[in-house]
Design a protein around this motif. Sequence first.
Motif, PDB file in Angstrom:
ATOM      1  N   VAL A 211      17.331  31.045   1.598  1.00  0.00           N
ATOM      2  CA  VAL A 211      18.163  31.001   2.797  1.00  0.00           C
ATOM      3  C   VAL A 211      17.596  30.025   3.820  1.00  0.00           C
ATOM      4  O   VAL A 211      18.319  29.229   4.425  1.00  0.00           O
ATOM      5  CB  VAL A 211      18.304  32.409   3.397  1.00  0.00           C
ATOM      6  CG1 VAL A 211      19.010  32.355   4.761  1.00  0.00           C
ATOM      7  CG2 VAL A 211      19.072  33.320   2.451  1.00  0.00           C
ATOM      8  N   THR A 212      16.276  30.099   4.030  1.00  0.00           N
ATOM      9  CA  THR A 212      15.641  29.206   5.006  1.00  0.00           C
ATOM     10  C   THR A 212      15.787  27.753   4.584  1.00  0.00           C
ATOM     11  O   THR A 212      16.065  26.875   5.417  1.00  0.00           O
ATOM     12  CB  THR A 212      14.153  29.555   5.148  1.00  0.00           C
ATOM     13  OG1 THR A 212      14.028  30.929   5.529  1.00  0.00           O
ATOM     14  CG2 THR A 212      13.491  28.685   6.197  1.00  0.00           C
ATOM     15  N   THR A 213      15.621  27.482   3.295  1.00  0.00           N
ATOM     16  CA  THR A 213      15.761  26.106   2.804  1.00  0.00           C
ATOM     17  C   THR A 213      17.182  25.596   3.009  1.00  0.00           C
ATOM     18  O   THR A 213      17.413  24.451   3.409  1.00  0.00           O
ATOM     19  CB  THR A 213      15.396  26.050   1.314  1.00  0.00           C
ATOM     20  OG1 THR A 213      14.070  26.543   1.125  1.00  0.00           O
ATOM     21  CG2 THR A 213      15.465  24.626   0.800  1.00  0.00           C
ATOM     22  N   ALA A 214      18.202  26.473   2.735  1.00  0.00           N
ATOM     23  CA  ALA A 214      19.600  26.073   2.909  1.00  0.00           C
ATOM     24  C   ALA A 214      19.906  25.771   4.370  1.00  0.00           C
ATOM     25  O   ALA A 214      20.605  24.789   4.695  1.00  0.00           O
ATOM     26  CB  ALA A 214      20.521  27.181   2.386  1.00  0.00           C
ATOM     27  N   ARG A 215      19.394  26.591   5.268  1.00  0.00           N
ATOM     28  CA  ARG A 215      19.621  26.356   6.701  1.00  0.00           C
ATOM     29  C   ARG A 215      19.021  25.034   7.148  1.00  0.00           C
ATOM     30  O   ARG A 215      19.646  24.262   7.872  1.00  0.00           O
ATOM     31  CB  ARG A 215      19.030  27.509   7.507  1.00  0.00           C
ATOM     32  CG  ARG A 215      19.807  28.811   7.391  1.00  0.00           C
ATOM     33  CD  ARG A 215      19.118  29.889   8.189  1.00  0.00           C
ATOM     34  NE  ARG A 215      19.850  31.159   8.108  1.00  0.00           N
ATOM     35  CZ  ARG A 215      19.418  32.286   8.642  1.00  0.00           C
ATOM     36  NH1 ARG A 215      18.238  32.317   9.295  1.00  0.00           N
ATOM     37  NH2 ARG A 215      20.138  33.394   8.539  1.00  0.00           N
ATOM     38  N   LEU A 216      17.803  24.803   6.726  1.00  0.00           N
ATOM     39  CA  LEU A 216      17.149  23.548   7.121  1.00  0.00           C
ATOM     40  C   LEU A 216      17.876  22.345   6.552  1.00  0.00           C
ATOM     41  O   LEU A 216      17.994  21.301   7.202  1.00  0.00           O
ATOM     42  CB  LEU A 216      15.684  23.563   6.646  1.00  0.00           C
ATOM     43  CG  LEU A 216      14.770  24.575   7.333  1.00  0.00           C
ATOM     44  CD1 LEU A 216      13.381  24.560   6.687  1.00  0.00           C
ATOM     45  CD2 LEU A 216      14.652  24.260   8.823  1.00  0.00           C
ATOM     46  N   ARG A 217      18.394  22.480   5.324  1.00  0.00           N
ATOM     47  CA  ARG A 217      19.112  21.361   4.713  1.00  0.00           C
ATOM     48  C   ARG A 217      20.391  21.068   5.470  1.00  0.00           C
ATOM     49  O   ARG A 217      20.725  19.904   5.730  1.00  0.00           O
ATOM     50  CB  ARG A 217      19.405  21.706   3.257  1.00  0.00           C
ATOM     51  CG  ARG A 217      20.070  20.542   2.505  1.00  0.00           C
ATOM     52  CD  ARG A 217      20.336  20.929   1.069  1.00  0.00           C
ATOM     53  NE  ARG A 217      19.078  21.224   0.408  1.00  0.00           N
ATOM     54  CZ  ARG A 217      18.933  22.167  -0.519  1.00  0.00           C
ATOM     55  NH1 ARG A 217      19.967  22.927  -0.850  1.00  0.00           N
ATOM     56  NH2 ARG A 217      17.767  22.366  -1.091  1.00  0.00           N
ATOM     57  N   LYS A 219      21.043  21.800   8.602  1.00  0.00           N
ATOM     58  CA  LYS A 219      20.697  21.266   9.918  1.00  0.00           C
ATOM     59  C   LYS A 219      20.332  19.795   9.830  1.00  0.00           C
ATOM     60  O   LYS A 219      20.751  18.981  10.659  1.00  0.00           O
ATOM     61  CB  LYS A 219      19.530  22.058  10.506  1.00  0.00           C
ATOM     62  CG  LYS A 219      19.120  21.616  11.896  1.00  0.00           C
ATOM     63  CD  LYS A 219      17.999  22.482  12.420  1.00  0.00           C
ATOM     64  CE  LYS A 219      17.600  22.032  13.818  1.00  0.00           C
ATOM     65  NZ  LYS A 219      16.475  22.855  14.357  1.00  0.00           N
ATOM     66  N   PHE A 220      19.593  19.451   8.804  1.00  0.00           N
ATOM     67  CA  PHE A 220      19.181  18.058   8.631  1.00  0.00           C
ATOM     68  C   PHE A 220      20.382  17.167   8.349  1.00  0.00           C
ATOM     69  O   PHE A 220      20.511  16.063   8.884  1.00  0.00           O
ATOM     70  CB  PHE A 220      18.169  17.977   7.494  1.00  0.00           C
ATOM     71  CG  PHE A 220      17.682  16.593   7.211  1.00  0.00           C
ATOM     72  CD1 PHE A 220      16.846  15.929   8.075  1.00  0.00           C
ATOM     73  CD2 PHE A 220      18.127  15.910   6.066  1.00  0.00           C
ATOM     74  CE1 PHE A 220      16.393  14.647   7.818  1.00  0.00           C
ATOM     75  CE2 PHE A 220      17.684  14.630   5.800  1.00  0.00           C
ATOM     76  CZ  PHE A 220      16.824  13.994   6.672  1.00  0.00           C
ATOM     77  N   GLN A 221      21.326  17.671   7.490  1.00  0.00           N
ATOM     78  CA  GLN A 221      22.532  16.889   7.177  1.00  0.00           C
ATOM     79  C   GLN A 221      23.404  16.721   8.401  1.00  0.00           C
ATOM     80  O   GLN A 221      24.013  15.664   8.616  1.00  0.00           O
ATOM     81  CB  GLN A 221      23.303  17.572   6.050  1.00  0.00           C
ATOM     82  CG  GLN A 221      22.569  17.507   4.714  1.00  0.00           C
ATOM     83  CD  GLN A 221      23.291  18.298   3.622  1.00  0.00           C
ATOM     84  OE1 GLN A 221      24.263  19.028   3.906  1.00  0.00           O
ATOM     85  NE2 GLN A 221      22.832  18.154   2.367  1.00  0.00           N
ATOM     86  N   GLY A 222      23.474  17.767   9.230  1.00  0.00           N
ATOM     87  CA  GLY A 222      24.293  17.676  10.458  1.00  0.00           C
ATOM     88  C   GLY A 222      23.727  16.659  11.418  1.00  0.00           C
ATOM     89  O   GLY A 222      24.471  15.894  12.041  1.00  0.00           O
ATOM     90  N   GLU A 223      22.410  16.591  11.555  1.00  0.00           N
ATOM     91  CA  GLU A 223      21.801  15.616  12.456  1.00  0.00           C
ATOM     92  C   GLU A 223      22.030  14.188  11.963  1.00  0.00           C
ATOM     93  O   GLU A 223      22.278  13.267  12.734  1.00  0.00           O
ATOM     94  CB  GLU A 223      20.296  15.891  12.556  1.00  0.00           C
ATOM     95  CG  GLU A 223      19.989  17.172  13.309  1.00  0.00           C
ATOM     96  CD  GLU A 223      18.497  17.431  13.353  1.00  0.00           C
ATOM     97  OE1 GLU A 223      17.767  16.690  12.680  1.00  0.00           O
ATOM     98  OE2 GLU A 223      18.085  18.381  14.057  1.00  0.00           O
ATOM     99  N   GLN A 224      22.031  14.010  10.635  1.00  0.00           N
ATOM    100  CA  GLN A 224      22.302  12.684  10.100  1.00  0.00           C
ATOM    101  C   GLN A 224      23.733  12.275  10.325  1.00  0.00           C
ATOM    102  O   GLN A 224      24.012  11.099  10.595  1.00  0.00           O
ATOM    103  CB  GLN A 224      21.987  12.665   8.594  1.00  0.00           C
ATOM    104  CG  GLN A 224      20.480  12.653   8.283  1.00  0.00           C
ATOM    105  CD  GLN A 224      20.232  12.492   6.798  1.00  0.00           C
ATOM    106  OE1 GLN A 224      21.088  12.841   5.983  1.00  0.00           O
ATOM    107  NE2 GLN A 224      19.063  12.008   6.465  1.00  0.00           N
ATOM    108  N   ALA A 225      24.684  13.243  10.216  1.00  0.00           N
ATOM    109  CA  ALA A 225      26.109  12.943  10.421  1.00  0.00           C
ATOM    110  C   ALA A 225      26.351  12.527  11.856  1.00  0.00           C
ATOM    111  O   ALA A 225      27.151  11.610  12.147  1.00  0.00           O
ATOM    112  CB  ALA A 225      26.963  14.156  10.057  1.00  0.00           C
ATOM    113  N   VAL A 226      25.682  13.192  12.819  1.00  0.00           N
ATOM    114  CA  VAL A 226      25.856  12.847  14.241  1.00  0.00           C
ATOM    115  C   VAL A 226      25.369  11.436  14.509  1.00  0.00           C
ATOM    116  O   VAL A 226      25.969  10.662  15.258  1.00  0.00           O
ATOM    117  CB  VAL A 226      25.111  13.862  15.126  1.00  0.00           C
ATOM    118  CG1 VAL A 226      25.131  13.403  16.584  1.00  0.00           C
ATOM    119  CG2 VAL A 226      25.778  15.220  15.009  1.00  0.00           C
ATOM    120  N   GLU A 227      24.232  11.061  13.916  1.00  0.00           N
ATOM    121  CA  GLU A 227      23.692   9.703  14.110  1.00  0.00           C
ATOM    122  C   GLU A 227      24.623   8.655  13.505  1.00  0.00           C
ATOM    123  O   GLU A 227      24.769   7.559  14.003  1.00  0.00           O
ATOM    124  CB  GLU A 227      22.320   9.613  13.467  1.00  0.00           C
ATOM    125  CG  GLU A 227      21.292  10.485  14.183  1.00  0.00           C
ATOM    126  CD  GLU A 227      19.936  10.413  13.491  1.00  0.00           C
ATOM    127  OE1 GLU A 227      19.852   9.740  12.434  1.00  0.00           O
ATOM    128  OE2 GLU A 227      18.969  11.022  13.994  1.00  0.00           O
TER     129      GLU A 227
END
Length: 227
Positions: A211-217, A219-227
Amino acid sequence: MWKSRVNYCLDKFMDLSHNMLRGEIPKEVTTLIGLTYLNLSNNYLTGAIPCDIGAVKSLNYLDLSSNQLFGTIPPGISDVTHLEGLNLSYNNLTGKVPLPNNFSAYAFIGNHNLCGPPLAKNCSANESLEKTECSSDRKSKGQNDGIQEKEHTHGFKPFKEKPSFYISVASGFFTGFWGFWATLVLNESRGNAYFRLLGNMGDRIYVFVVVTTARLRRKFQGEQAVE
């Protein structure tokens, strides 16, 4: 030249008198094998006469007069059997003049705290029994050498030195380890409960990691999409 540590024989004659030498007489002087004449008089030398001066068996003449030397005269100076000329006058030497000696009082005059033959001043009972710096150093050195030799000879043998300590540690480990596992093996219900607990704990850890790994993934993908 004072700090030379080489043990060899060069000139048998060393005369450094009437200079302005300061500091202590280096102990390395006593390693000059074959030295027959040593004159360090009329300088500003301080400290004590080297305790191992008696090791220079070849000395025929020793002149340390008119300096600022203090402390007692090393007893080993009597071991220099070939010493024909000795002058320790006009220093600040103390204690009893070592025996035996064949020198006149002139060799020791000017040291007001020296006593005993050939000087006219008699030593008191305390001065006669006084231990010199050299005898104390020799005793301490002998004790240290004996301890080091014993340690070097026998080495460190932990099982020999403290057997009860290691026996108690081993027995405690054996009792605790096998007592725990024996309880689980002999009592089936407790064993099953314990292994179920381990299984559930492993499952929870696995789920938490996923679960923790999925959340971090995400979150990381969302930050890349915003950039």
